[in-house]
Design a protein around this motif. Structure first.
Motif, PDB file in Angstrom:
ATOM      1  N   LEU A  89       0.845  -1.198   0.000  1.00 28.66           N
ATOM      2  CA  LEU A  89       0.000   0.000   0.000  1.00 28.66           C
ATOM      3  C   LEU A  89       0.880   1.247   0.000  1.00 28.66           C
ATOM      4  N   TRP A  90       0.412   2.315  -0.645  1.00 29.23           N
ATOM      5  CA  TRP A  90       1.120   3.591  -0.596  1.00 29.23           C
ATOM      6  C   TRP A  90       0.886   4.227   0.769  1.00 29.23           C
ATOM      7  N   PRO A  91       1.939   4.416   1.580  1.00 28.53           N
ATOM      8  CA  PRO A  91       1.744   4.914   2.955  1.00 28.53           C
ATOM      9  C   PRO A  91       1.247   6.359   3.015  1.00 28.53           C
ATOM     10  N   THR A  94      -4.486   7.845   1.270  1.00 29.18           N
ATOM     11  CA  THR A  94      -5.562   7.394   2.146  1.00 29.18           C
ATOM     12  C   THR A  94      -6.077   6.034   1.687  1.00 29.18           C
ATOM     13  N   VAL A  95      -6.963   5.452   2.487  1.00 28.60           N
ATOM     14  CA  VAL A  95      -7.605   4.190   2.112  1.00 28.60           C
ATOM     15  C   VAL A  95      -8.301   4.334   0.760  1.00 28.60           C
ATOM     16  N   ALA A  96      -9.088   5.396   0.627  1.00 31.28           N
ATOM     17  CA  ALA A  96      -9.828   5.618  -0.612  1.00 31.28           C
ATOM     18  C   ALA A  96      -8.885   5.788  -1.800  1.00 31.28           C
ATOM     19  N   GLN A  97      -7.793   6.512  -1.599  1.00 24.48           N
ATOM     20  CA  GLN A  97      -6.843   6.739  -2.692  1.00 24.48           C
ATOM     21  C   GLN A  97      -6.109   5.451  -3.075  1.00 24.48           C
ATOM     22  N   SER A 127     -16.154   0.995   5.355  1.00 22.22           N
ATOM     23  CA  SER A 127     -16.898   2.253   5.356  1.00 22.22           C
ATOM     24  C   SER A 127     -16.497   3.103   6.560  1.00 22.22           C
ATOM     25  N   GLY A 128     -16.287   4.392   6.334  1.00 22.99           N
ATOM     26  CA  GLY A 128     -15.880   5.308   7.394  1.00 22.99           C
ATOM     27  C   GLY A 128     -14.383   5.402   7.585  1.00 22.99           C
ATOM     28  N   LEU A 129     -13.623   4.568   6.858  1.00 25.11           N
ATOM     29  CA  LEU A 129     -12.157   4.561   7.013  1.00 25.11           C
ATOM     30  C   LEU A 129     -11.454   5.167   5.802  1.00 25.11           C
ATOM     31  N   GLY A 130     -12.221   5.728   4.882  1.00 27.95           N
ATOM     32  CA  GLY A 130     -11.664   6.190   3.614  1.00 27.95           C
ATOM     33  C   GLY A 130     -10.589   7.245   3.732  1.00 27.95           C
ATOM     34  N   ASN A 131     -10.620   8.072   4.785  1.00 29.66           N
ATOM     35  CA  ASN A 131      -9.646   9.156   4.934  1.00 29.66           C
ATOM     36  C   ASN A 131      -8.430   8.767   5.767  1.00 29.66           C
ATOM     37  N   LYS A 133      -4.893   6.767   6.725  1.00 32.56           N
ATOM     38  CA  LYS A 133      -3.697   6.289   6.059  1.00 32.56           C
ATOM     39  C   LYS A 133      -3.440   4.830   6.497  1.00 32.56           C
ATOM     40  N   PRO A 134      -2.710   4.048   5.702  1.00 31.93           N
ATOM     41  CA  PRO A 134      -2.438   2.658   6.067  1.00 31.93           C
ATOM     42  C   PRO A 134      -1.841   2.488   7.464  1.00 31.93           C
ATOM     43  N   GLY A 135      -1.016   3.452   7.882  1.00 32.77           N
ATOM     44  CA  GLY A 135      -0.400   3.354   9.207  1.00 32.77           C
ATOM     45  C   GLY A 135      -1.383   3.458  10.349  1.00 32.77           C
ATOM     46  N   GLN A 136      -2.607   3.905  10.062  1.00 37.83           N
ATOM     47  CA  GLN A 136      -3.640   4.037  11.094  1.00 37.83           C
ATOM     48  C   GLN A 136      -4.579   2.832  11.118  1.00 37.83           C
ATOM     49  N   LEU A 137      -4.247   1.805  10.350  1.00 36.95           N
ATOM     50  CA  LEU A 137      -5.122   0.635  10.236  1.00 36.95           C
ATOM     51  C   LEU A 137      -4.502  -0.593  10.891  1.00 36.95           C
ATOM     52  N   SER A 138      -5.362  -1.547  11.243  1.00 37.58           N
ATOM     53  CA  SER A 138      -4.877  -2.840  11.733  1.00 37.58           C
ATOM     54  C   SER A 138      -4.412  -3.675  10.549  1.00 37.58           C
ATOM     55  N   GLY A 139      -3.744  -4.791  10.845  1.00 38.71           N
ATOM     56  CA  GLY A 139      -3.275  -5.670   9.773  1.00 38.71           C
ATOM     57  C   GLY A 139      -4.414  -6.198   8.919  1.00 38.71           C
ATOM     58  N   GLY A 140      -5.499  -6.587   9.573  1.00 40.36           N
ATOM     59  CA  GLY A 140      -6.648  -7.091   8.835  1.00 40.36           C
ATOM     60  C   GLY A 140      -7.269  -6.037   7.940  1.00 40.36           C
ATOM     61  N   GLN A 141      -7.317  -4.785   8.422  1.00 46.03           N
ATOM     62  CA  GLN A 141      -7.863  -3.692   7.612  1.00 46.03           C
ATOM     63  C   GLN A 141      -6.959  -3.386   6.418  1.00 46.03           C
ATOM     64  N   ARG A 142      -5.640  -3.410   6.618  1.00 46.29           N
ATOM     65  CA  ARG A 142      -4.718  -3.178   5.502  1.00 46.29           C
ATOM     66  C   ARG A 142      -4.867  -4.265   4.436  1.00 46.29           C
ATOM     67  N   GLN A 143      -5.073  -5.501   4.901  1.00 49.43           N
ATOM     68  CA  GLN A 143      -5.269  -6.589   3.959  1.00 49.43           C
ATOM     69  C   GLN A 143      -6.525  -6.353   3.123  1.00 49.43           C
TER      70      GLN A 143
END
Length: 362
Positions: A89-91, A94-97, A127-131, A133-143
């Motif tokens: 993922l591009w660090p 955002t999730v949406a990007q 949903s709700g996580l679009g803004n 960044k990958p560093g703010q997510l859990s491993g499962g969310q990044r996957q």
């Protein structure tokens, strides 16, 4: 099967420098099928996936998707999407990007990208996580973001390169069921590389077991588990107990000859390609039964009975695991209750759980 398949790999030869990794490999995958490439490190499964994706060029052979040859096409022209082990993922995006990145490369309109990204976020529980960044997510969310990015471009084939290996065990159990459910719902063709036997068993329609750059066996999870075609497959699918004996084959019957720790046993051949002579016997720890040496009950017809001594007892959870000494050999056997260390016991392996192969030298 290869000629009618949606994805056809024919006579594929791939290597690096002077080293050949895959040699004359054929594989066919049907549309909507979930296939797991299973094997240990270095067996060629990731090389095969990367060659299908277009990141490795073959020395020879061809790859077709439907009626279109893609052997020499770049990755972005093959109608495939690859989910990397590291997610990639591009660090700074955002999730949406990140989800919309492939669509942006395809020069889709802003409205089309936003709609597709929103659809992927809803589909994957983001949903709700679009803004974020990958560093703010859990491993499962990044996957899930990596999976959303792959699915957003609506690929014909989804390629998964051990995407669960960086997740902890608890999250991995959840995510693998989510991926399988999603694949069935979308009807997408998927190829999943893994070294985890259980992961392949619960996710795939068909398992392709690879060894030293070739396909050792392929079939449904039930088939490769219950009918391994070789000692390698039997061991890889959990039948790690190994004994060397002699057998006499007569028609559809196999007599396992009497040895120092076993009486003679007559069992069915069950269509196995066997010849009289030295054989390897393999079985799983959970398939065998333990009984006290003084137990006068007879084993079921066709079962192999071994006489040994318990050398150690452990509790891995859900059962007791016993190491049983048979002269120079030692086997592992599970039981619901523990036997005493040093106790003389009988190990009984049912006929359907006993895998018999002629030794390679024979």
């Amino acid at each position: 099967m290869v000629m009618q398949a949606f994805l056809k790999v024919e006579k594929l030869r791939v290597g690096y420098g002077t080293t050949t990794v895959l040699d004359n490999l054929d594989l066919g995958i049907e549309k909507g099928e979930f296939v797991a490439l299973l094997g240990s490190s270095g067996c060629g499964k990731t090389t095969l996936l990367r060659t299908i994706a277009g990141f490795a060029k073959p020395f020879a052979g061809s790859i077709h998707v439907a009626d279109r040859e893609v052997t020499q096409l770049p990755p972005d022209k093959r109608g495939m999407a690859l989910v990397f082990q590291s997610y990639a993922l591009w660090p700074h995006l955002t999730v949406a990007q990140n989800i919309g990145y492939g669509l942006k490369l395809q020069k889709r309109s802003r409205g089309e990208i936003d709609a597709r990204v929103a659809e992927m976020q809803t589909l994957l529980g983001l949903s709700g996580l679009g803004n974020r960044k990958p560093g703010q997510l859990s491993g499962g969310q990044r996957q899930r973001v990596a999976l959303g990015r792959a699915l957003a471009i609506d690929p014909e084939i989804l390629l998964l390169d051990e995407p669960l290996s960086n997740l902890d065990a608890r999250i991995r159990l959840t995510v693998r069921h989510e991926i399988r459910s999603l694949q069935k719902r979308l009807g997408i063709t998927a190829i999943h590389v893994t070294h985890d036997r259980e992961e392949a068993m619960v996710m795939a329609d068909r398992i392709v077991i690879m060894n030293a750059g070739r396909i050792e066996q392929q079939g449904s999870p039930e088939e490769v588990y219950n009918k391994p075609a070789s000692p390698f497959v039997a061991a890889f699918m959990g039948a790690e107990n190994l004994l060397s004996m002699r057998a006499r084959v007569t028609g559809e019957q196999v007599e396992i000859m009497e040895g120092a720790f076993n009486p003679s046993t007559l069992t069915a051949r069950h269509g196995r390609s066997l010849e009289s002579g030295p054989v390897e016997l393999r079985f799983r720890a959970e398939a065998a039964r333990l009984a006290s040496h003084g137990d006068g009950g007879a084993p079921e017809p066709g079962a192999l009975e071994l006489h040994g001594q318990v050398t150690s007892v452990s509790y891995p959870g859900g059962h007791w695991r016993h190491a049983v000494r048979l002269g120079a050999d030692e086997v592992l056997v599970d039981a619901d209750t523990p036997f005493d260390q040093g106790e003389a016991v009988k190990v009984r392996i049912p006929a359907q759980s006993l895998f018999i192969f002629n030794t390679p030298a024979h």
